[in-house]
Scaffold this motif. Sequence first.
Motif: not given
Length: 439
Positions: A209, A213, A216, A235, A239
């Motif tokens: 992550p 970041p 997604r 995602a 994780d």
Amino acid sequence: MPDRRRAVVVGGGYAGLVTARVLADRFDEVTVIERDSVAQSPNPAHRKGTPQSRHPHALLARGARILQELFPGLREELSEAGAPLSDFGCFPMLYPTGWSPSVRTALALQTFSRPLLEAALCRRVMARPTVTVLDETQVEGLVLDQRHRCVTGVRISGHTVRSADLVVIATGRHGRAPTWLTDVGLPEPDILGVDGKLSYTSRVYRRDPVARPDLRASVQATLAPTARRGGAVTAIEGDRWLVCLFGADGEAAPTDPEGFGAYADSLANPHVRHVVRECEPLGELYRYGGLGGRWHRYDRLRPWPGGLVVLGDALCSLNPLYGHGMTVAALQAQLLARALDAGGHDRRGLDRACAAFQRRSPRTLLLPWYLSTSLDLGWRTGDVPLAADLARRYLHHLLRRIPDDPELYRRFLNVQHMVATPLTLLAPPVRLRRRGARP
């Protein structure tokens, strides 16, 4: 409501659980019957009866809002379990006409595994004092009162009868509802079918992550009649990345690692390629096919038997590529609640409610069915219905404009998420030249 005490929901998947939540407020006893084990455990697991659960899932905005009303705090619970939440308009979507612009919307995207969502719903539903879950139990057919033309229960394993004032069939796209109806002398429904010959091949990977970041999800879309290959990376909790490579018109990603990687390399989406080539795989490869749309027209059967409702994928299975299935099931649960509230509390009122729901069920399906089938018909080499051809041509026109028009894309997403009418797409364009802005 003394004359409407017991309900049975056949199917303990997503549609069945959402429906059971609605019925829990309206019946004294609600029994969910599921052939798989749904025993709660710290680690939600895939079920044999839900083969699509190993592939990506995300709720459209309208469906997410309904779930939030029925299960307050669900979004926060999923977030605490690690399901990422972001703005749908900000994740990169690669169409054959170019990258989507990045836009801020009111459309939240929360991505998760199917087992995580179903486990959360099951916990909430089982906590209702009126609900019982009967798992590892096979339903073998319906019990029909021939004199009054109403369903009075279901036959389960060992010829046991489970009596009910209302039976809801939510057994998914592979359920046996048509056979159950004909077995008790009821007519078989007409079936509309459109098959784009779509298949999914998916695998889970480890996600760092910290490395990216802001990312997604990212998608490369298929589009008839030429773009047969696509893929998505989302995602999910723990994780992890869930990568799905899909193919239309008979294309299919291989289920061996080398072939899967080569298929990913053939895509233009760099996010999908990067995860497949650079991230650690955490599981096996799984393929799922037979994803064509099938609509059982129970709304056309007259008279409709009292005490019976069919909904979710057992009613209409949509091409999952467009993401409408879970939202449609939530809308149908809402529709059933309204029909029950308006029907009255006696036996006749319940039967009227069942007939009203089934007759009105197309209201939840017309837009997603028309959208998905118009696109899937584009793979046909023969004649295509005029309305479907016009819809596909108009969509191609929109997709050509979207990379340069953030406001049009925002409106397009609102229609896709079923929070706005398609008429909003007819508003005058706002053009900002930004083609190629997304990597």
